[in-house]
Design an enzyme around this catalytic site. Structure first.
Site, PDB file in Angstrom:
ATOM      1  N   HIS A   1      25.289  -6.239  17.943  1.00 55.26           N
ATOM      2  CA  HIS A   1      24.532  -5.496  18.955  1.00 55.26           C
ATOM      3  C   HIS A   1      23.051  -5.799  18.820  1.00 55.26           C
ATOM      4  O   HIS A   1      22.561  -6.146  17.738  1.00 55.26           O
ATOM      5  CB  HIS A   1      24.786  -3.987  18.844  1.00 55.26           C
ATOM      6  CG  HIS A   1      24.041  -3.309  17.730  1.00 55.26           C
ATOM      7  ND1 HIS A   1      22.747  -2.863  17.852  1.00 55.26           N
ATOM      8  CD2 HIS A   1      24.414  -2.979  16.463  1.00 55.26           C
ATOM      9  CE1 HIS A   1      22.354  -2.292  16.732  1.00 55.26           C
ATOM     10  NE2 HIS A   1      23.353  -2.367  15.869  1.00 55.26           N
ATOM     11  N   CYS A   2      22.324  -5.698  19.936  1.00 55.11           N
ATOM     12  CA  CYS A   2      20.877  -5.842  19.917  1.00 55.11           C
ATOM     13  C   CYS A   2      20.279  -4.473  20.234  1.00 55.11           C
ATOM     14  O   CYS A   2      20.860  -3.444  19.904  1.00 55.11           O
ATOM     15  CB  CYS A   2      20.412  -6.917  20.888  1.00 55.11           C
ATOM     16  SG  CYS A   2      20.930  -6.618  22.597  1.00 55.11           S
ATOM     17  N   VAL A   3      19.139  -4.441  20.897  1.00 57.40           N
ATOM     18  CA  VAL A   3      18.466  -3.168  21.156  1.00 57.40           C
ATOM     19  C   VAL A   3      19.239  -2.302  22.137  1.00 57.40           C
ATOM     20  O   VAL A   3      19.295  -1.081  22.003  1.00 57.40           O
ATOM     21  CB  VAL A   3      17.034  -3.418  21.677  1.00 57.40           C
ATOM     22  CG1 VAL A   3      16.342  -2.096  21.996  1.00 57.40           C
ATOM     23  CG2 VAL A   3      16.231  -4.175  20.634  1.00 57.40           C
ATOM     24  N   THR A   4      19.892  -2.930  23.129  1.00 51.56           N
ATOM     25  CA  THR A   4      20.568  -2.136  24.172  1.00 51.56           C
ATOM     26  C   THR A   4      21.998  -2.578  24.447  1.00 51.56           C
ATOM     27  O   THR A   4      22.693  -1.909  25.217  1.00 51.56           O
ATOM     28  CB  THR A   4      19.780  -2.215  25.493  1.00 51.56           C
ATOM     29  OG1 THR A   4      19.720  -3.584  25.925  1.00 51.56           O
ATOM     30  CG2 THR A   4      18.372  -1.664  25.333  1.00 51.56           C
ATOM     31  N   ARG A   5      22.464  -3.694  23.860  1.00 45.79           N
ATOM     32  CA  ARG A   5      23.743  -4.271  24.274  1.00 45.79           C
ATOM     33  C   ARG A   5      24.727  -4.458  23.129  1.00 45.79           C
ATOM     34  O   ARG A   5      24.337  -4.787  22.006  1.00 45.79           O
ATOM     35  CB  ARG A   5      23.514  -5.634  24.941  1.00 45.79           C
ATOM     36  CG  ARG A   5      22.507  -5.612  26.066  1.00 45.79           C
ATOM     37  CD  ARG A   5      22.340  -6.992  26.672  1.00 45.79           C
ATOM     38  NE  ARG A   5      21.309  -6.987  27.711  1.00 45.79           N
ATOM     39  CZ  ARG A   5      21.132  -7.945  28.606  1.00 45.79           C
ATOM     40  NH1 ARG A   5      21.929  -9.006  28.600  1.00 45.79           N
ATOM     41  NH2 ARG A   5      20.183  -7.868  29.504  1.00 45.79           N
TER      42      ARG A   5
END
Length: 482
Positions: free
Chosen positions: A26-30
């Site tokens: 995962h990244c910041v939002t996904r």
């Protein structure tokens, strides 16, 4: 039921099920899925699902856009889907909790943290062996090739806490970069100069075994920095990441989603780094001091008993970082007397690991274990046993115990003959010259002309015992299903 359990179940079901997932990050939002077959994913459903912003396919990834609370959703997807830390498929598919007795739990912890880096660890150990060969053949330490290769081999071990932080973050389910930030703080260049000097502010426990001069404070609390620094250490950073993971979990629950991505690591670092310097580090330092005091007393009582105990426990002391209680005493011996017997029983133990590895190589049916055993064997010959211990013998348990028994026997042998080291020399095979009796024998040192032959005999003894004792153990499978 957790807040995002239903959402997690729905996401897994509509990306094609767990069996369609290769990995997840995962990244910041996904949520970033690597799917085996993207055609099995239900794009339309996920786009309309409450809790999902949209779906994006890019860079070979199937990306489910969640928003600021993606870390919480990610954790729940990993839990519900039975994925391992890091989002790969979990082989055991269990509850992931501690299993077995405390020793089994410790072995599982150490193995999970060290196994991902065993290839590089073994390679670094082999390079250290190459550097030792260069030095032994007369290559000056100012030579460019020597400097570069020494940086490659030694650098890995010097900054080992950073790598351990990354792997420990996987184990304790902590943000990897926050964990690495904790390690960077512990091994920050030249920081020891700020916490040492000639005139301490005051001294804690003056006159005791754990006397601790204090040169700096943190908001009035004493900072007790180990003389050996935190370079090459194992346990302090693991404990720091363990504590940091607990703080991170708490703050993830209470910090608003809109600022969570930077406020949570800020709070974790602000609390955990001082904790490491003020509590975790000093506790490890005091434990090392106590170990040094106890073993010095045992040696004064009986060199043979000392050799047995140190030979048996040396590898365990190294694993916990407690051997640093003995190293400064040995260094002081060399500086003041020109000789020392304190660490002699520990030097040849690496050959017990080498003998055990040879036995394991000949008997194991696992190709991966054979591949790891070869470089670990070479490293052990040069005194670098981390790849052997953490990658093979300790996870197999009984072979590790056998190397400890071999260490006890060779330690008793060396203690009986009062074998003496005359310099703080190399490791493994390159330690042999340190035991050659010099032309001018320092006052109080052994005058036995066979001193170096006793040490060579201990090397042979360690190797043979490591091999023979391992022969009486079962060689379990580490990577393949039984």
């Amino acid at each position: 039921m957790a807040k995002y359990t239903e959402l997690a179940k729905d996401i897994i079901a509509h990306v094609g099920g767990k069996e369609n997932i290769n990995s997840l990050k995962h990244c910041v939002t996904r949520l970033r899925f690597d799917l085996k077959d993207e055609s099995k994913a239900d794009d339309d459903y996920l786009k309309q699902r409450d809790g999902v912003v949209t779906v994006v396919k890019a860079g070979g990834q199937y990306q489910v856009v969640i928003g600021n609370h993606v870390p919480d959703v990610y954790e729940e997807v990993v839990k519900v889907g039975g994925l391992a830390a890091g989002g790969s498929l979990d082989i055991d598919e269990g509850d992931g909790g501690p299993k077995g007795n405390l020793f089994d739990q410790f072995v599982a912890l150490v193995s999970s943290i060290f196994q991902p880096m065993l290839g590089a660890l073994s390679a670094a150990g082999m390079i250290k062996g190459v550097v030792a060969l260069m030095a032994a053949s007369g290559v000056p330490t100012t030579d460019g090739a020597y400097i570069v290769l020494n940086a490659v081999g030694d650098g890995f071990f010097q900054f080992l806490p950073i790598i351990l932080a990354y792997n420990a973050a996987n184990r304790f389910k902590m943000n990897k970069f926050t964990a690495m930030a904790l390690a960077f703080a512990l091994v920050y260049p030249n920081i020891s100069a700020s916490f040492t000097g000639d005139a301490p502010l005051y001294t804690l426990f003056a006159g005791s075994v754990i006397e601790s001069p204090v040169y700096a404070t943190f908001l009035g609390l004493p900072i007790i920095f180990p003389a050996s620094s935190y370079l090459q250490t194992v346990l302090p950073i693991i404990l720091a990441v363990f504590a940091g993971a607990k703080f991170e979990k708490f703050f993830n629950k209470v910090v608003p989603d809109v600022v969570k991505v930077f406020i949570v690591p800020f709070l974790v670092m602000m609390i955990t780094v001082p904790l490491a310097y003020i509590v975790i580090g000093p506790l490890m330092t005091w434990a090392s001091d106590l170990v040094g005091f106890i073993f010095q007393g045992i040696y004064n009582f009986s060199p043979v008993v000392f050799g047995i105990i140190l030979g048996a426990l040396w590898q365990v002391l190294v694993m916990f970082g407690l051997h640093w209680g003995l190293v400064p005493i040995a260094i002081l011996d060399f500086a003041t007397k020109g000789w020392s017997t304190l660490l002699v029983a520990s030097v040849a133990i690496c050959f017990a690991q080498a003998g055990s590895l040879l036995n394991i190589f000949l008997r194991t049916k696992e190709d991966k274990v054979k591949q790891l055993t070869i470089p670990a064997f070479i490293s052990a010959l040069f005194g670098v046993t981390e790849p052997a211990i953490y990658g093979i013998t300790l996870p197999m348990r009984t072979p590790f115990v056998m190397t400890c028994i071999a260490g006890a026997i060779q330690g008793a042998f060396l203690g009986f003959f009062n074998t003496t080291g005359f310099t703080m020399g190399g490791m493994g095979l390159f330690a042999i010259p340190s035991y050659i009796t010099p032309a001018e024998i320092p006052a109080g040192a052994s005058t036995d002309p066979n001193n170096v032959w006793y040490f060579i005999a201990a090397i042979v003894m360690s190797f043979v015992l490591g091999f023979v004792l391992t022969q009486f153990t079962k060689i379990p499978k580490l990577y393949e299903k039984n």
